[in-house]
Structures are given as structure tokens and as C-alpha cells.
Write an enzyme that holds these catalytic residues in place. Structure first.
Site, short mmCIF file in Angstrom:
data_model
loop_
_atom_site.label_atom_id
_atom_site.label_comp_id
_atom_site.label_asym_id
_atom_site.label_seq_id
_atom_site.Cartn_x
_atom_site.Cartn_y
_atom_site.Cartn_z
N HIS A 1 -20.66 -22.31 40.25
CA HIS A 1 -20.32 -20.88 40.18
C HIS A 1 -20.58 -20.22 41.54
O HIS A 1 -21.29 -20.77 42.39
CB HIS A 1 -21.15 -20.17 39.12
CG HIS A 1 -20.68 -20.44 37.72
ND1 HIS A 1 -21.10 -21.52 37.01
CD2 HIS A 1 -19.81 -19.76 36.91
CE1 HIS A 1 -20.52 -21.51 35.81
NE2 HIS A 1 -19.74 -20.46 35.73
N LYS B 1 -24.26 -15.54 40.89
CA LYS B 1 -24.63 -15.79 39.49
C LYS B 1 -26.16 -15.90 39.36
O LYS B 1 -26.81 -16.58 40.14
CB LYS B 1 -23.95 -17.05 38.96
CG LYS B 1 -24.23 -17.29 37.48
CD LYS B 1 -23.24 -18.26 36.86
CE LYS B 1 -23.58 -18.55 35.41
NZ LYS B 1 -23.52 -17.33 34.55
N1 LIG Z 1 -18.37 -15.04 28.59
C1 LIG Z 1 -17.61 -15.15 29.68
O1 LIG Z 1 -16.41 -15.53 29.62
C2 LIG Z 1 -18.18 -14.74 31.01
C3 LIG Z 1 -19.48 -14.34 31.07
N2 LIG Z 1 -19.99 -13.86 32.23
C4 LIG Z 1 -21.34 -13.34 32.15
O2 LIG Z 1 -21.24 -11.91 32.20
C5 LIG Z 1 -22.40 -11.37 32.81
C6 LIG Z 1 -21.98 -10.45 33.96
O3 LIG Z 1 -21.35 -11.24 34.96
P1 LIG Z 1 -20.77 -10.54 36.28
O4 LIG Z 1 -19.81 -9.48 35.91
O5 LIG Z 1 -20.34 -11.64 37.18
O6 LIG Z 1 -22.11 -9.90 36.88
P2 LIG Z 1 -22.24 -8.70 37.88
O7 LIG Z 1 -23.62 -8.78 38.44
O8 LIG Z 1 -21.09 -8.63 38.81
O9 LIG Z 1 -22.11 -7.41 36.94
C7 LIG Z 1 -23.02 -7.12 35.94
C8 LIG Z 1 -23.06 -5.62 35.84
O10 LIG Z 1 -23.81 -5.27 34.71
C9 LIG Z 1 -24.51 -4.07 34.95
N3 LIG Z 1 -25.92 -4.37 34.70
C10 LIG Z 1 -26.66 -5.38 35.18
N4 LIG Z 1 -27.92 -5.29 34.76
C11 LIG Z 1 -27.98 -4.21 33.99
C12 LIG Z 1 -29.02 -3.58 33.28
N5 LIG Z 1 -30.28 -4.08 33.27
N6 LIG Z 1 -28.75 -2.46 32.58
C13 LIG Z 1 -27.50 -1.94 32.58
N7 LIG Z 1 -26.47 -2.50 33.26
C14 LIG Z 1 -26.72 -3.61 33.95
C15 LIG Z 1 -24.24 -3.68 36.39
O11 LIG Z 1 -23.11 -2.83 36.41
P3 LIG Z 1 -23.27 -1.27 36.59
O12 LIG Z 1 -24.17 -1.06 37.76
O13 LIG Z 1 -21.87 -0.77 36.79
O14 LIG Z 1 -23.89 -0.78 35.31
C16 LIG Z 1 -23.77 -4.96 37.02
O15 LIG Z 1 -22.88 -4.75 38.07
C17 LIG Z 1 -23.25 -12.55 33.24
O16 LIG Z 1 -24.21 -12.81 32.22
C18 LIG Z 1 -22.25 -13.71 33.30
O17 LIG Z 1 -22.83 -14.97 33.12
C19 LIG Z 1 -19.25 -13.80 33.37
C20 LIG Z 1 -17.96 -14.22 33.37
C21 LIG Z 1 -17.31 -14.73 32.19
O1 LIG Z 2 -21.36 -15.74 35.72
C1 LIG Z 2 -20.18 -16.15 35.71
O2 LIG Z 2 -19.39 -15.90 36.62
C2 LIG Z 2 -19.74 -16.91 34.55
N1 LIG Z 2 -20.56 -17.06 33.54
C3 LIG Z 2 -20.30 -17.68 32.31
C4 LIG Z 2 -21.34 -18.74 32.01
O3 LIG Z 2 -22.53 -18.53 32.32
O4 LIG Z 2 -21.00 -19.76 31.42
C5 LIG Z 2 -18.88 -18.12 32.13
C6 LIG Z 2 -18.10 -18.41 33.37
O5 LIG Z 2 -18.27 -19.73 33.75
C7 LIG Z 2 -18.37 -17.45 34.51
#
Ligand SMILES: NC(=O)C1=CN([C@@H]2O[C@H](COP(=O)(O)OP(=O)(O)OC[C@H]3O[C@@H](n4cnc5c(N)ncnc54)[C@H](OP(=O)(O)O)[C@@H]3O)[C@@H](O)[C@H]2O)C=CC1
Ligand SMILES: O=C(O)C1=N[C@H](C(=O)O)C[C@H](O)C1
Length: 256
Positions: free
Chosen positions: A149, A153
Site C-alpha cells: 500500500h 497507510k
Molecule cells: N474498505 C475499503 O475498500 C477501503 C478501506 N480503506 C480504509 O479507509 C480508512 C481511510 O483511508 P484513507 O481515506 O486512505 O485515509 P486518510 O488518512 O486519507 O483519510 C482518513 C480521513 O478520516 C478523517 N479522520 C481520521 N481520523 C479521524 C478521527 N479520529 N476523527 C474524525 N475523523 C478522522 C480525516 O478526514 P477529515 O480531516 O476530513 O475529517 C482523514 O483525512 C482506512 O482505515 C483505510 O484502511 C481505504 C481504502 C479502501
Molecule cells: O488504506 C488503504 O488504502 C486501503 N485499505 C484497505 C485495507 O486495509 O485492506 C483496503 C485497500 O487495500 C486500500
């Protein structure tokens, strides 16, 4: 039917992707998006971002059908509690939950429809569905799981890798997981090697290597862009909209 969407983590990699994908769909109308970090003038895909501190009010007053959450484990469980109090369904793709946090999600699902999936790519769900068969057909083979990743991450191994590991362990006779190797560390019979690579801007790759001394099988999924996760999460939100309270996963969505 058009569902009313609330979105969390509006400035995150996935939050932005969800808002962009929703703006292209006729079955989703975003009624609010919250962010911890954006200021009042920020907007994403034409949606003004509101303070995450207002979530409990917004989830009642804007009457979303479903909230879609990609944030972090601590915030996701707080959003789940607020959704449960408001009687609003939740789709969360957040990963990295500990046991207590998973129990809180489970408790919320007693009150509302709650769908949690570590990966919303349909190809990954297909991989989850086939890996058990490969493991059953190849008893005694060495198994290693490798995920790669982007360098932003936080959790490791990925939620998807953990899901694949559960499936592998449920379908074979293994002694435990070995996370990386260093020094004098020959492979032990029955262990599952787990390797988390973090580099550059890689969207997400998962590979299961199954081998003995004469042959090697590699099952690989590569996400080309985050749009695939956003599309799956919105498909899940539409699917979840009229469900009864309970805990669902992405396989329930693609099985239909
Ligand atoms: N299930 C799936 O298909 C996928 C899952 N994921 C998962 O999604 C999650 C987010 O990934 P990603 O978008 O890359 O991460 P990012 O760090 O880019 O974004 C997460 C956002 O969540 C908000 N955030 C983080 N911590 C807190 C908190 N304590 N309280 C409130 N808001 C918070 C912030 O946004 P803001 O400041 O705007 O509030 C932050 O920018 C991860 O757990 C990742 O593993 C990622 C991709 C695909
Ligand atoms: O954090 C990410 O970017 C992603 N997180 C998910 C995971 O933890 O499996 C899914 C995807 O691979 C992207």
C-alpha cells in the site's frame, strides 16, 4: 430509489473519492459531509464540508438514509454509536479495529443495518471467496500473504490481508502467523508468512503465494484506483438502505 447519504472523513483519500463517485450517480444524494480538518469554505465535488463535531446533529436533522465512513477506527466507532442513536444505517470501510472496537460495531448493528468490509473491490471479494478452496486443495503447501500500500497507510497488515488470513486459517492446518523475517529465521512448517510493504502511492495490492518444492500458485489482486472502492461502498449503501438491523458484509451485496 435515491438514497440520502452522509459522508465522514470528507478530506481523506477515500472520503474525497466517495463524494466524487456519489456526484456521478443518480441513486445517491449527499445530504452532508463532515470533516475534522476542513475549514468552513472547503468543499469537495460540490459538497460543502461541515465540522465533524456537528455529526450527531447532522445525522438527525438531515435525515440521511445511510452514512458512509472511511476514517479511522476510533472515529468510526463514534460515528457508529451516533448512527445507532439516530437509527441511521452505516457502511464503514475503515480498517484497523481492535477487539473492543469490533464489539462496539457489533453492538451498533443490534440497532441499525451496519455493513463493514475491509475492501469494497468486487475482485477482492471474489478472491476471499476462492482462497479457501485453493488452500483446501493444496494441504501442506507453504503459504505467504504479501500486501502493498501507499506510504500514508496507518494499519498493518491491511484489513484485507487480515480477512484473507482468516479465510486461509479456516481452511487449512497452520501453526500461526510470522510477520516478516529477519536474521536466522528459516521458514517453520505450518507457519503463514505475512508481509506488509508501504511505498509511494500504491492503491492496494494483495497476493497469496501457495507453494511446495515443485509448483507455485499466486493469487493476486491489484486495485488500479480508489474509484473501485468508492463504487463498491456506494453499491453497498444503496443495498443496505432498506435492510433490517444487523451486521452485513460486502459478500451479501455482490451475492445478489
Ligand atoms: N474498505 C475499503 O475498500 C477501503 C478501506 N480503506 C480504509 O479507509 C480508512 C481511510 O483511508 P484513507 O481515506 O486512505 O485515509 P486518510 O488518512 O486519507 O483519510 C482518513 C480521513 O478520516 C478523517 N479522520 C481520521 N481520523 C479521524 C478521527 N479520529 N476523527 C474524525 N475523523 C478522522 C480525516 O478526514 P477529515 O480531516 O476530513 O475529517 C482523514 O483525512 C482506512 O482505515 C483505510 O484502511 C481505504 C481504502 C479502501
Ligand atoms: O488504506 C488503504 O488504502 C486501503 N485499505 C484497505 C485495507 O486495509 O485492506 C483496503 C485497500 O487495500 C486500500
Amino acid at each position: 430509489m435515491t438514497i440520502r447519504l452522509g459522508v465522514t472523513g470528507g478530506t481523506g483519500r477515500m472520503g474525497r473519492e466517495v463524494l466524487a463517485a456519489a456526484s456521478e450517480r443518480e441513486d445517491c444524494e449527499v445530504v452532508f459531509a463532515v470533516s475534522r480538518s476542513a475549514d468552513e469554505t472547503d468543499s469537495v465535488a460540490g459538497v460543502d464540508l461541515e465540522s465533524a463535531g456537528e455529526f450527531e446533529t447532522l445525522v438527525v436533522e438531515r435525515e440521511p438514509t445511510v452514512v458512509v465512513d472511511f476514517t479511522g477506527p476510533a472515529s468510526a466507532v463514534e460515528y457508529a454509536d451516533a448512527c445507532a442513536d439516530a437509527g441511521v444505517a452505516l457502511v464503514t470501510g475503515t480498517t484497523g479495529f481492535d477487539e473492543d472496537q469490533l464489539e462496539r460495531l457489533q453492538a451498533a448493528s443490534d440497532e441499525i443495518p451496519l455493513l463493514h468490509a475491509p475492501n469494497f473491490a468486487r475482485g477482492v471479494q471474489a478472491l476471499v471467496n476462492v482462497v479457501g478452496q485453493a488452500i483446501r486443495n493444496l494441504p501442506g503447501y507453504d503459504v505467504e500473504v504479501v500486501e502493498t500500500h501507499h506510504n500514508g497507510k496507518r494499519d498493518a497488515p491491511s484489513g484485507t490481508a487480515n480477512r484473507l488470513l482468516e479465510e486461509i486459517e479456516a481452511n487449512g492446518d497452520f501453526t500461526g502467523r510470522t510477520h516478516g523475517r529477519e536474521g536466522d529465521a528459516p521458514r517453520e512448517t505450518g507457519e503463514i508468512g505475512v508481509h506488509a510493504l508501504r511505498a509511494g502511492n500504491v492503491t492496494g495490492e494483495h497476493e497469496i503465494v501457495i507453494a511446495d518444492n515443485h509448483e507455485e500458485l499466486r493469487l493476486t489482486h491489484r486495485a488500479e484506483d480508489r474509484g473501485v472502492f468508492a463504487a463498491g461502498a456506494l453499491d453497498a449503501a444503496v443495498w443496505l438502505a432498506d435492510r433490517d438491523p444487523g451486521s452485513y458484509d460486502f459478500d451479501d451485496v455482490i451475492a445478489e
